[in-house]
Enzyme design. Structure first.
Site, PDB file in Angstrom:
ATOM      1  N   LYS A  73     -12.039   0.335 164.427  1.00 15.90           N
ATOM      2  CA  LYS A  73     -11.164  -0.078 165.536  1.00 15.90           C
ATOM      3  C   LYS A  73     -11.701  -1.339 166.223  1.00 15.90           C
ATOM      4  O   LYS A  73     -10.945  -2.263 166.541  1.00 15.90           O
ATOM      5  CB  LYS A  73     -11.044   1.084 166.522  1.00 15.90           C
ATOM      6  CG  LYS A  73     -10.172   0.831 167.727  1.00 15.90           C
ATOM      7  CD  LYS A  73      -9.751   2.090 168.434  1.00 15.90           C
ATOM      8  CE  LYS A  73     -10.732   3.228 168.379  1.00 15.90           C
ATOM      9  NZ  LYS A  73     -12.054   2.950 168.945  1.00 15.90           N
ATOM     10  N   ARG A  96     -16.257  -2.471 175.014  1.00 17.21           N
ATOM     11  CA  ARG A  96     -17.311  -1.670 175.637  1.00 17.21           C
ATOM     12  C   ARG A  96     -18.673  -2.027 175.043  1.00 17.21           C
ATOM     13  O   ARG A  96     -18.761  -2.484 173.917  1.00 17.21           O
ATOM     14  CB  ARG A  96     -17.053  -0.171 175.423  1.00 17.21           C
ATOM     15  CG  ARG A  96     -15.831   0.347 176.133  1.00 17.21           C
ATOM     16  CD  ARG A  96     -15.486   1.743 175.656  1.00 17.21           C
ATOM     17  NE  ARG A  96     -15.199   1.744 174.237  1.00 17.21           N
ATOM     18  CZ  ARG A  96     -15.310   2.803 173.446  1.00 17.21           C
ATOM     19  NH1 ARG A  96     -15.714   3.955 173.930  1.00 17.21           N
ATOM     20  NH2 ARG A  96     -15.011   2.717 172.172  1.00 17.21           N
TER      21      ARG A  96
END
Length: 559
Positions: A73, A96
């Protein structure tokens, strides 16, 4: 010659000075706080300079339920960002920060892969700019001040049987889940049972990721509940006079970090909550900044769309007023076959029956994202073992479902391999208006919120509650937190709370075993099934293969 590993590709990269990368999106050197040549934090001053600038479009990248190996992803997020820039569109990714837990455990790092990576890869995956250390320190300072207060007279009349604050560390260490502290003499503290969680599951991580600015961060820190007194009333970080010192530890950590892709595209990397045990999204500050700096901001939410994307849309968007313009759902032939019942060691073999059985998992995620009113594009992250027949089947299946589809070869070709996906995403944004709406309302009861997510998103028949969870949900509502969104901790491997139920499970219920309020973050945490907030290491952790080569001065074995 064999295929190069991710770390080999990353270490061969010719990086630009981060000041040159920042200049591509109009960020001057004065607005950077440099951490060497290739990393920088963004100064607070830049936010006020960009305040009146129009936001770009927001693209959320999510996925189907993953296999244990992870399906790329982040690689797609980076590849799509590189592709958009290749097309002449100004694009910035917002990701992140990786946790050391999976880096040394089973999943590996979180810097993307192949020719769609963020660099410097080793630094990003390890200590980076120290944000996680600061979060860990702030969390554990609060724990130390809590126990110190009890030791020195307990003026706040804290009930030592009702302490809810846990210590944390950014490592998988199962032996710290349940411990006894305060053993020894009178000056060694009050003996009691205590617990550790992994740093990414800490409320301090959530607070940092959801805070708009330093003022908001301090207000959220002050509301953090650490324990209850003998009358059952909450005791907060403000009550312990810990807020200021915690904020001091987080003063640099609240600033987003800028790095680059292999194609020198700017990337903002900030915050790192897991989506299975926390809210799974990078910081609001980084996402907002990406929107100001680009025409298309690309961000990702952890694990499958039932976890990260649901929390992005029901928690992050609700608390920050962000609204995505398109959702990209990442699938792989391998993951679809895994959801169709194929063993992990057989995923490289063509198996059309398993593919047909497993594609129902993708169907459910498409339906779910459409429920939020967001246009959906499905992309297939290509692997060299995939076959043309498998591709054609998935493409036709998506188009029959009225969904845009694109094949992505970003691992192999970088931005060039993501051009088809970039075109489909732009087409979707221009032709289909996003009409974002959450799955539940603020005014719903906590149980109504849990049940709407369980039924609408997971496909459950209903929800069962352990007695302790029911009692705590009632207590949370009595304290005035019933309007909060719910952050449901659940296995990533299944739409259900049972990791063995693959594909699109039916005739199941979700079991809620525990609930607690993160009053600073602004949501209620719901623990389901057997999910743990402190993971353990596997039989053969990735740490066994990581090394430092003293002759070349390079780190090896990271992936």
């Amino acid at each position: 010659m064999g295929v190069k590993s991710d770390i080999e590709i990353a270490q061969e990269a010719q990086m630009l000075d981060i000041r040159e990368v920042a200049a591509k999106v109009g960020v001057a050197e004065d607005d950077l706080e440099l951490y060497g040549k290739y990393k920088a934090k963004i100064s607070d001053d830049l936010y006020s300079k960009l305040e009146d600038k129009k936001d770009g479009k927001l693209i959320l990248v999510t996925a189907i339920n993953p296999t244990p190996a992870g399906e790329g992803k982040t690689t797609i997020t980076i590849g799509l960002t590189q592709a958009l820039n290749k097309m002449g569109k100004k694009s910035v990714a917002a990701l992140r920060e990786p946790s050391l837990g999976p880096c040394f455990g089973i999943k590996g790092g979180a810097a993307g892969g192949g020719y769609s990576q963020v660099v410097p890869m080793e630094e990003l995956n390890l200590h980076f700019t120290g944000d996680f250390h600061a979060i860990t320190s702030a969390n554990n300072l609060l724990a130390a001040m809590l126990d110190n207060h009890i030791m020195h007279g307990n003026e706040l009349r804290i009930d030592t049987k009702h302490i809810v604050w846990k210590r944390c560390m950014d490592m998988n260490d199962r032996t710290l889940r349940n411990i006894v502290i305060g053993m020894g003499g009178r000056m060694d503290g009050v003996m009691r049972e205590d617990h550790f969680i992994i740093t990414v599951a800490s409320e301090i991580m959530a607070v940092l990721c959801l805070a708009k600015d330093m003022k908001d961060l301090k207000e959220r820190l002050g509301r953090v509940i650490v324990a209850y007194n003998v009358d059952g009333e909450p005791v907060t970080a403000d009550d312990l006079k810990a807020t200021g010192s915690m904020a001091a530890l987080l003063a640099d950590a609240i600033k987003p970090n800028m790095v680059q892709t292999l194609e020198h595209t700017p990337v903002l990397v900030h915050g790192g909550p897991f989506a299975n045990i926390a809210h799974g999204c990078n910081s609001v500050r980084a996402t907002r900044l990406a929107l100001k700096l680009s025409d298309y901001a690309v961000t990702e939410a952890g694990f499958g769309a039932d976890l990260g994307a649901e929390k992005f849309l029901d928690i992050k968007c609700r608390l920050s007023e962000l609204k995505p313009d398109a959702v990209v759902i990442v699938a792989t032939v391998r993951a679809l076959k895994y959801n169709g019942g194929v063993a992990k060691d057989k995923l490289n073999e063509e198996n059309m029956d398993a593919l047909k059985a497993g594609i129902v998992n993708l169907d459910k995620h498409i339906e779910n994202m459409q429920k939020f009113g967001i246009p959906v594009v499905v992309t297939l992250n290509a692997f060299i073992t995939d076959t043309q027949e498998e591709y054609e089947f998935i493409k036709k299946h998506c188009e029959d479902a009225g969904c845009e589809f694109a094949l992505a070869k970003v691992w192999e070709k970088g931005g060039e391999g993501g051009l088809e996906l970039a075109e489909k995403v732009i087409e979707s944004i221009e032709n289909k208006k996003a009409e974002y709406k959450p799955i539940y309302e603020d005014s719903d009861s906590l149980k109504e919120k849990i049940e709407k997510v369980a039924k609408e998103i997971y496909g459950a028949d209903g929800v069962t509650y352990d007695d302790a969870a029911t009692k705590e949900l009632q207590h949370i509502e009595q304290m005035g937190f019933g309007n909060f969104p719910v952050c449901i901790a659940k296995t990533q491997y299944s739409l259900s709370d049972n990791p063995k139920l693959l594909g699109r499970p039916e005739n199941f219920t979700i079991n809620v075993r525990e609930a607690y309020v993160d009053a600073g973050a602004g949501f209620v945490v719901i623990l389901t099934g057997k999910i743990l907030t402190m993971p353990g290491l596997p039989t053969h952790p990735a740490a066994e293969n990581i090394n430092y080569d003293e002759e070349s001065g390079k780190i090896t074995g990271l992936f």
